[in-house]
Scaffold this motif. Structure first.
Motif, PDB file in Angstrom:
ATOM      1  N   THR A 213      25.020  47.836 -67.659  1.00  0.00           N
ATOM      2  CA  THR A 213      24.542  47.508 -66.326  1.00  0.00           C
ATOM      3  C   THR A 213      23.655  48.668 -65.878  1.00  0.00           C
ATOM      4  OG1 THR A 213      26.498  48.498 -65.292  1.00  0.00           O
ATOM      5  CG2 THR A 213      26.569  46.137 -65.760  1.00  0.00           C
ATOM      6  N   ILE A 214      22.502  48.354 -65.319  1.00  0.00           N
ATOM      7  CA  ILE A 214      21.460  49.352 -65.114  1.00  0.00           C
ATOM      8  C   ILE A 214      21.038  49.405 -63.648  1.00  0.00           C
ATOM      9  CG2 ILE A 214      19.126  50.067 -65.774  1.00  0.00           C
ATOM     10  CD1 ILE A 214      19.581  48.452 -68.399  1.00  0.00           C
ATOM     11  N   ASP A 215      21.028  50.607 -63.104  1.00  0.00           N
ATOM     12  CA  ASP A 215      20.415  50.879 -61.808  1.00  0.00           C
ATOM     13  C   ASP A 215      19.108  51.615 -62.059  1.00  0.00           C
ATOM     14  OD1 ASP A 215      22.399  49.835 -60.031  1.00  0.00           O
ATOM     15  OD2 ASP A 215      23.651  51.588 -60.447  1.00  0.00           O
ATOM     16  N   ALA A 216      18.003  51.079 -61.559  1.00  0.00           N
ATOM     17  CA  ALA A 216      16.695  51.714 -61.698  1.00  0.00           C
ATOM     18  C   ALA A 216      16.235  52.201 -60.333  1.00  0.00           C
ATOM     19  CB  ALA A 216      15.674  50.743 -62.283  1.00  0.00           C
ATOM     20  N   VAL A 217      15.938  53.483 -60.239  1.00  0.00           N
ATOM     21  CA  VAL A 217      15.530  54.087 -58.965  1.00  0.00           C
ATOM     22  C   VAL A 217      14.047  54.428 -59.042  1.00  0.00           C
ATOM     23  CG1 VAL A 217      15.883  55.998 -57.368  1.00  0.00           C
ATOM     24  CG2 VAL A 217      17.832  55.020 -58.594  1.00  0.00           C
ATOM     25  N   GLU A 218      13.278  53.929 -58.094  1.00  0.00           N
ATOM     26  CA  GLU A 218      11.840  54.174 -58.034  1.00  0.00           C
ATOM     27  C   GLU A 218      11.452  54.501 -56.598  1.00  0.00           C
ATOM     28  OE1 GLU A 218       8.243  54.996 -58.313  1.00  0.00           O
ATOM     29  OE2 GLU A 218       9.120  54.397 -60.236  1.00  0.00           O
ATOM     30  N   ILE A 219      10.802  55.643 -56.406  1.00  0.00           N
ATOM     31  CA  ILE A 219      10.469  56.093 -55.057  1.00  0.00           C
ATOM     32  C   ILE A 219       9.307  55.320 -54.440  1.00  0.00           C
ATOM     33  CG2 ILE A 219       8.859  57.878 -55.866  1.00  0.00           C
ATOM     34  CD1 ILE A 219       9.880  59.684 -53.613  1.00  0.00           C
ATOM     35  N   GLU A 236      17.138  41.250 -62.957  1.00  0.00           N
ATOM     36  CA  GLU A 236      18.275  40.495 -63.455  1.00  0.00           C
ATOM     37  C   GLU A 236      19.536  40.935 -62.727  1.00  0.00           C
ATOM     38  OE1 GLU A 236      16.864  39.902 -68.085  1.00  0.00           O
ATOM     39  OE2 GLU A 236      18.240  41.526 -67.581  1.00  0.00           O
ATOM     40  N   HIS A 237      20.591  40.163 -62.923  1.00  0.00           N
ATOM     41  CA  HIS A 237      21.857  40.500 -62.266  1.00  0.00           C
ATOM     42  C   HIS A 237      22.357  41.867 -62.694  1.00  0.00           C
ATOM     43  CE1 HIS A 237      25.810  40.116 -60.508  1.00  0.00           C
ATOM     44  NE2 HIS A 237      26.367  40.293 -61.701  1.00  0.00           N
ATOM     45  N   GLU A 238      22.124  42.215 -63.950  1.00  0.00           N
ATOM     46  CA  GLU A 238      22.623  43.483 -64.475  1.00  0.00           C
ATOM     47  C   GLU A 238      21.584  44.601 -64.410  1.00  0.00           C
ATOM     48  OE1 GLU A 238      25.669  43.838 -65.072  1.00  0.00           O
ATOM     49  OE2 GLU A 238      26.258  41.730 -64.997  1.00  0.00           O
ATOM     50  N   VAL A 239      20.421  44.332 -63.831  1.00  0.00           N
ATOM     51  CA  VAL A 239      19.389  45.364 -63.632  1.00  0.00           C
ATOM     52  C   VAL A 239      19.004  45.357 -62.165  1.00  0.00           C
ATOM     53  CG1 VAL A 239      17.108  46.208 -64.279  1.00  0.00           C
ATOM     54  CG2 VAL A 239      18.512  45.046 -65.978  1.00  0.00           C
ATOM     55  N   ARG A 240      19.412  46.382 -61.447  1.00  0.00           N
ATOM     56  CA  ARG A 240      19.157  46.459 -60.007  1.00  0.00           C
ATOM     57  C   ARG A 240      18.162  47.566 -59.712  1.00  0.00           C
ATOM     58  NH1 ARG A 240      25.416  47.020 -58.556  1.00  0.00           N
ATOM     59  NH2 ARG A 240      25.154  48.387 -60.369  1.00  0.00           N
TER      60      ARG A 240
END
Length: 394
Positions: A213-219, A236-240
């Motif tokens: 499960t992945i959290d991607a942080v972009e400013i 996707e549900h597993e990529v936030r």
């Protein structure tokens, strides 16, 4: 993202004595200590490194594959570097691509300047519908991200990593997944990606590692818009995706991650200084799993990497109470340097740096055998290995 670099690797690890096992290289690939030429992907060969893995998993390219690549063949990889003239463009930074491309996205960002995505025809189609390349640039110069999207609906081909340094990153990730599974098999993995770009790495990871499960942080919200609208990135549900400053995100984060991947550059194509500050690095250490967490970070080769590597090692890897190892590896073609700081009780069983290198190469090759390219072991460990410090956390 330009230039050609020679592989190099060094380690900051926890043991220095014991059995030695080194390998030599020749023009055709890795040659074992016994002198046997490296075999095709998937062959287990004996190893005297005493690492937990059984044998050394050899995934080196065959001589025939190397010859075919020299003559322009892609060897089954939709992101092979031989396709780079399709998308590289003829813009600044010594662009040598076939064309400038067609602009399909363009917005001004207060953080990074002009964010632009260009479209370029793909010379070889991977699907019946055909594809095209999409390239994200800041200020019409630096190539921040490259994806291959389907012409039919604009969705990304998730198995394609066009930038060579990302293949090195993926190989290191494969090694870390393998080493983690030696200590904690079949466990769900939480991943934090700092810097979204075009979204190719989160999509790639979800495609090959269904337990992530992945959290991607972009400013920059404009970068997120470009990824969604023009680069083929699909939430996707597993990529936030979290549109937030990474420093603020980690400061308030109450989650614990098994892996943190940092690949963030500003409009001047430099890593923001805030991502290398001691307070940020210490907070990264806090949210990494204490027993099997790892940090992976992408640097350009001109960024004085080793002092930063030492900082991350001191604050991140060496906080692993049951074993740790830190190393860097250079990309085979581009000049990027990949840093990995890893915690694992497996390292506490290693006799020396050669055993750690052998283990990393073995797991990169074994777990990475699912990827559409070979040589994951060599991408993860490079051609040289230099011990910087040797301390034991036990």
């Amino acid at each position: 993202m330009s230039g050609i670099g020679s592989p190099h690797c060094c380690v900051i690890s926890n043991h220095t004595t014991g059995l030695k096992c080194r390998y030599t290289l020749d023009i055709f690939g890795v040659v074992s200590q016994a002198g046997h030429l490296a075999r095709p992907r998937g062959r287990l060969v004996p190893s005297n490194s005493r690492c937990p893995a059984v044998g050394r998993y050899d995934d080196s390219e065959t001589v025939w594959e190397q010859v075919r690549a020299q003559f322009g063949h892609h060897n089954g990889d939709p992101g092979h570097w031989n396709f780079s003239p399709d998308w590289f463009g003829d813009q600044q930074y010594n662009g040598w691509g076939r064309n400038t491309g067609r602009v399909v996205f363009e917005k001004h960002s207060s953080l990074n300047g002009l964010v632009q995505v260009t479209s370029h025809p793909a010379s070889v189609s991977w699907t019946e519908e055909g594809e095209e390349w999409r390239v994200m640039r800041f200020n019409k110069m630096s190539r921040q991200s490259v994806t291959r999207v389907q012409c039919r609906d604009g969705t990304m081909l998730p198995m394609c990593l066009a930038a060579e340094y990302l293949k090195s990153v993926a190989s290191v990730i494969a090694a870390m997944v393998g080493i983690r599974n030696l200590a904690a098999p079949s466990a769900q993995q939480r991943v934090l990606c700092i810097g979204l770009g075009g979204g190719s790495m989160p999509m790639f990871l979800r495609h090959y590692f269904k337990d992530m499960t992945i959290d991607a942080v972009e400013i920059d919200p404009i970068v997120v818009d470009a990824a969604r609208e023009a680069m083929g990135f699909v939430d996707e549900h597993e990529v936030r995706v979290h549109v937030q400053d990474a420093c603020d995100f980690v400061a308030t984060c109450d989650s614990q991650y098994d892996m943190i991947y940092i690949d963030a550059f500003d409009g001047d194509d430099a890593i923001p200084q805030s991502l290398c500050d001691e307070s940020f690095v210490s907070r990264i250490s806090d949210i990494l799993h204490p027993d099997h967490g790892c940090l992976i970070m992408n640097f350009h080769d001109n960024e004085n990497v080793m002092p930063k590597a030492q900082l991350f090692h001191t604050r991140v890897a060496s906080k692993g109470g049951r074993g740790y190892a830190s190393f860097t590896t250079n990309c085979r073609i581009q000049n990027n340097v990949i840093l990995c700081c890893s915690r694992s009780p497996v390292y506490a069983t290693m006799k020396d740096e050669d055993a750690i290198r052998d283990l990393i190469g073995t797991e990169a090759s074994r777990v990475g055998s699912r990827f559409p390219w070979r040589s994951n072991g060599r991408r993860a460990t490079g051609n040289e290995w230099t011990l910087l410090t040797a301390t034991s956390p036990l």
